[in-house]
Design an enzyme around this catalytic site. Structure first.
Site, PDB file in Angstrom:
ATOM      1  N   ASN A 102      66.402  67.348  85.199  1.00 55.20           N
ATOM      2  CA  ASN A 102      66.779  66.852  83.868  1.00 55.20           C
ATOM      3  C   ASN A 102      66.117  67.732  82.809  1.00 55.20           C
ATOM      4  O   ASN A 102      65.407  68.679  83.144  1.00 55.20           O
ATOM      5  CB  ASN A 102      66.372  65.378  83.720  1.00 55.20           C
ATOM      6  CG  ASN A 102      64.894  65.194  83.989  1.00 55.20           C
ATOM      7  OD1 ASN A 102      64.047  65.729  83.286  1.00 55.20           O
ATOM      8  ND2 ASN A 102      64.570  64.452  85.044  1.00 55.20           N
ATOM      9  N   LYS A 132      72.581  77.745 102.167  1.00 56.74           N
ATOM     10  CA  LYS A 132      73.246  77.672 100.868  1.00 56.74           C
ATOM     11  C   LYS A 132      74.639  77.041 101.030  1.00 56.74           C
ATOM     12  O   LYS A 132      75.392  77.430 101.930  1.00 56.74           O
ATOM     13  CB  LYS A 132      73.368  79.092 100.302  1.00 56.74           C
ATOM     14  CG  LYS A 132      73.888  79.128  98.900  1.00 56.74           C
ATOM     15  CD  LYS A 132      74.023  80.553  98.392  1.00 56.74           C
ATOM     16  CE  LYS A 132      74.674  80.542  97.026  1.00 56.74           C
ATOM     17  NZ  LYS A 132      75.251  81.820  96.684  1.00 56.74           N
ATOM     18  N   PHE A 167      57.692  54.750  79.783  1.00 58.96           N
ATOM     19  CA  PHE A 167      58.565  55.298  78.753  1.00 58.96           C
ATOM     20  C   PHE A 167      59.988  54.876  79.080  1.00 58.96           C
ATOM     21  O   PHE A 167      60.314  54.633  80.235  1.00 58.96           O
ATOM     22  CB  PHE A 167      58.479  56.833  78.726  1.00 58.96           C
ATOM     23  CG  PHE A 167      57.339  57.336  77.889  1.00 58.96           C
ATOM     24  CD1 PHE A 167      56.028  57.185  78.316  1.00 58.96           C
ATOM     25  CD2 PHE A 167      57.569  57.952  76.669  1.00 58.96           C
ATOM     26  CE1 PHE A 167      54.971  57.625  77.545  1.00 58.96           C
ATOM     27  CE2 PHE A 167      56.510  58.404  75.882  1.00 58.96           C
ATOM     28  CZ  PHE A 167      55.216  58.243  76.320  1.00 58.96           C
ATOM     29  N   LYS A 192      63.201  46.916  80.896  1.00 59.68           N
ATOM     30  CA  LYS A 192      62.315  47.784  81.697  1.00 59.68           C
ATOM     31  C   LYS A 192      60.864  47.304  81.604  1.00 59.68           C
ATOM     32  O   LYS A 192      60.140  47.291  82.593  1.00 59.68           O
ATOM     33  CB  LYS A 192      62.408  49.245  81.229  1.00 59.68           C
ATOM     34  CG  LYS A 192      63.675  49.927  81.707  1.00 59.68           C
ATOM     35  CD  LYS A 192      63.820  51.350  81.210  1.00 59.68           C
ATOM     36  CE  LYS A 192      65.234  51.841  81.485  1.00 59.68           C
ATOM     37  NZ  LYS A 192      65.546  53.108  80.834  1.00 59.68           N
ATOM     38  N   LYS A 238      59.421  46.212  85.104  1.00 56.13           N
ATOM     39  CA  LYS A 238      58.423  47.118  85.679  1.00 56.13           C
ATOM     40  C   LYS A 238      56.991  46.638  85.383  1.00 56.13           C
ATOM     41  O   LYS A 238      56.021  47.344  85.678  1.00 56.13           O
ATOM     42  CB  LYS A 238      58.652  48.545  85.176  1.00 56.13           C
ATOM     43  CG  LYS A 238      60.084  49.049  85.463  1.00 56.13           C
ATOM     44  CD  LYS A 238      60.217  50.540  85.303  1.00 56.13           C
ATOM     45  CE  LYS A 238      61.672  50.964  85.345  1.00 56.13           C
ATOM     46  NZ  LYS A 238      61.841  52.359  85.736  1.00 56.13           N
TER      47      LYS A 238
HETATM   48  N1  CTP Z   1      60.348  55.915  86.419  1.00 56.47           N
HETATM   49  C1  CTP Z   1      59.618  55.974  87.581  1.00 56.47           C
HETATM   50  N2  CTP Z   1      60.259  56.201  88.767  1.00 56.47           N
HETATM   51  C2  CTP Z   1      61.586  56.373  88.811  1.00 56.47           C
HETATM   52  C3  CTP Z   1      62.337  56.300  87.615  1.00 56.47           C
HETATM   53  C4  CTP Z   1      61.678  56.077  86.426  1.00 56.47           C
HETATM   54  O1  CTP Z   1      58.411  55.818  87.548  1.00 56.47           O
HETATM   55  N3  CTP Z   1      62.163  56.594  89.975  1.00 56.47           N
HETATM   56  C5  CTP Z   1      59.628  55.623  85.162  1.00 56.47           C
HETATM   57  C6  CTP Z   1      59.657  56.730  84.138  1.00 56.47           C
HETATM   58  O2  CTP Z   1      58.536  57.607  84.314  1.00 56.47           O
HETATM   59  C7  CTP Z   1      59.569  55.976  82.827  1.00 56.47           C
HETATM   60  C8  CTP Z   1      60.253  54.651  83.144  1.00 56.47           C
HETATM   61  O3  CTP Z   1      60.257  54.533  84.565  1.00 56.47           O
HETATM   62  O4  CTP Z   1      58.240  55.695  82.469  1.00 56.47           O
HETATM   63  C9  CTP Z   1      61.669  54.521  82.652  1.00 56.47           C
HETATM   64  O5  CTP Z   1      62.428  55.628  83.067  1.00 56.47           O
HETATM   65  P1  CTP Z   1      63.969  55.755  82.646  1.00 56.47           P
HETATM   66  O6  CTP Z   1      64.523  56.999  83.230  1.00 56.47           O
HETATM   67  O7  CTP Z   1      64.121  55.532  81.164  1.00 56.47           O
HETATM   68  O8  CTP Z   1      64.604  54.465  83.309  1.00 56.47           O
HETATM   69  P2  CTP Z   1      65.090  54.101  84.753  1.00 56.47           P
HETATM   70  O9  CTP Z   1      64.205  53.033  85.290  1.00 56.47           O
HETATM   71  O10 CTP Z   1      65.244  55.327  85.590  1.00 56.47           O
HETATM   72  O11 CTP Z   1      66.500  53.432  84.441  1.00 56.47           O
HETATM   73  P3  CTP Z   1      67.865  54.100  83.881  1.00 56.47           P
HETATM   74  O12 CTP Z   1      67.866  55.528  84.360  1.00 56.47           O
HETATM   75  O13 CTP Z   1      68.921  53.264  84.510  1.00 56.47           O
HETATM   76  O14 CTP Z   1      67.811  53.962  82.388  1.00 56.47           O
END
Ligand code: CTP
Length: 395
Positions: A204, A283, A317, A331, A335
């Site tokens: 990403n 590959k 975050f 979240k 979480k």
């Molecule tokens: N995060 C994590 N482990 C994952 C995915 C996310 O610890 N496998 C944590 C990120 O570091 C961040 C938070 O969860 O602090 C939210 O991440 P975000 O990408 O906004 O949300 P997701 O839980 O992945 O949900 P979505 O992608 O559906 O918005």
């Protein structure tokens, strides 16, 4: 405005002091410069004077009224650094000898003091120099150790002036209050990369800037910081234990190894939610018009922390593109975070690559919109908020 007195002694690395003074001025510190006579043989006081827009102090006895200059400089310093420091000047400070304006002023200063040595490798390794450095440390003086490399004299070894970013980081460390003293902070930062085959990966746009700014600020506030980082290309911050990972799985393993000892955990990393079910050994060759990848879900590291936390304060975050508050609050609850820092990628100044961010803080009780600010200033605000949450919990 904080005042930093930069003392320059007679090492060939004296020219690097100009860059340091420039960097400190750019950060809007008030900078004063004191040079030894030998330093003026390497660089001109005119250069330094032009950089700070005022005279440089070289002689205590010039006829400028009755001001006792070495004392007034010592009194106005919020931090006093000697960059570069020769074996001679370190020896004088270690033994309380003040036979020039720099040593007199340095010894008179009661603020945090810092020395960055630069000299020939054998002079640095000499037992007398090492003993003097150890003695200075017992006076509370901090050192930015010299680096290893090709020295001006042609020798190779320790003695090269430390990187200027390290010196600036140590100055800022010295200048900060230490509300996080004796606390441990774990920060995750940057993207993760999930391999598809030996050539390609899914990732990403995370730059790691927010996480690195948080780690750096936590260090300045006195914390023992561990940074777990995906690939960012950023320089590792000074004074911080940095662990490099590539995949979400590796980040999870590193977090599991370290989370129990922490007081604060900040999950600023943009963790990949999925990885390919099977990484191709060779590959993947292009054949059909479309290619379907089977992806499986990665563990949610933050959710794991929320479930297993004991007394750690957890900050997550959330990056959203729609329904910011609603999604972020889900979240926060799901979480089990103490603080969730949410931002909308579509807002100007917010998001991955910028040096600024525009966020909202969510706690169980409150939603607080924060104005657009630099990631450095935001880091300070996030850490202060986490300290406040910890204090409230302790009551
Ligand atoms: N995060 C994590 N482990 C994952 C995915 C996310 O610890 N496998 C944590 C990120 O570091 C961040 C938070 O969860 O602090 C939210 O991440 P975000 O990408 O906004 O949300 P997701 O839980 O992945 O949900 P979505 O992608 O559906 O918005």
């Amino acid at each position: 405005m904080k005042t930093i007195v930069v003392g320059i002694s007679g090492s060939i690395a004296a020219y690097k002091a100009c860059e340091l003074v420039r960097a400190l001025k750019k950060k809007e510190y008030d900078v004063e410069v004191i040079m030894t006579n030998n330093a003026t043989k390497f660089i001109s006081p005119l250069t330094l004077g032009a950089l700070i827009n005022k005279p440089v102090l070289i002689d205590d006895f010039d006829d400028n009224g009755y001001e006792i200059k070495h004392i007034s400089y010592a009194k106005k310093a919020d931090c006093f650094v000697i960059v570069p420091a020769t074996a001679n000047i370190i020896g004088k400070i270690a033994n309380g000898i003040c036979d020039d304006v720099l040593t007199s002023s340095f010894i008179a200063a009661t603020c945090p003091k810092l020395i960055a040595p630069a000299m020939n490798v054998n002079m640095y390794d000499n037992l007398a120099t090492q003993r003097n450095i150890e003695r200075c440390k017992t006076y509370g003086i901090k050192f930015v150790e010299p680096g290893y490399g090709l020295l001006a004299c042609g020798d190779t070894g320790r003695g090269k002036l430390a990187d200027l970013n390290q010196i600036v980081a140590m100055i800022e460390y010295c200048l900060s209050d230490k509300p996080l003293k004796n606390k441990r902070v774990l920060v995750t930062a940057g993207p993760t990369q999930e391999a598809l085959d030996p050539v390609r990966y899914i990732t990403n746009h995370s730059s790691g800037k927010m996480g690195y700014a948080l780690a750096k600020r936590a260090f300045e506030l006195g914390a023992k910081v561990t940074l777990i980082t995906g690939p960012t290309g950023l320089d590792f911050p000074y004074g911080i234990k940095t662990i490099e990972i590539q995949t979400a799985k590796e980040m999870f393993m590193a977090v599991k190894e370290h989370y129990q000892k922490q007081d604060f955990i900040i999950k600023a990393a943009a963790v990949g939610d999925y990885r390919v079910k099977e990484i191709a050994k060779d590959k993947i060759k292009k054949k059909e018009e479309t290619l379907t990848l089977e992806l499986i879900k990665n563990d949610d590291i933050l959710a794991f922390l929320g479930e297993h936390k004991t007394n750690q304060i957890i900050c997550g975050f959330a990056m959203e593109t729609q329904n910011l508050i609603e999604n972020a609050r889900k979240k926060l609850i799901h979480k089990n975070c103490d603080l969730l820092v949410a931002n909308n990628l579509k807002e100007p100044g917010a998001g991955f690559k910028n040096d600024t961010n525009k966020v909202t803080f969510l706690t169980a009780e409150n939603t607080q919109e924060i104005e657009l600010m630099s990631k450095n200033n935001l880091s300070d605000l996030i850490l202060k908020k986490l300290i406040e949450i910890q204090e409230e919990k302790a009551c």
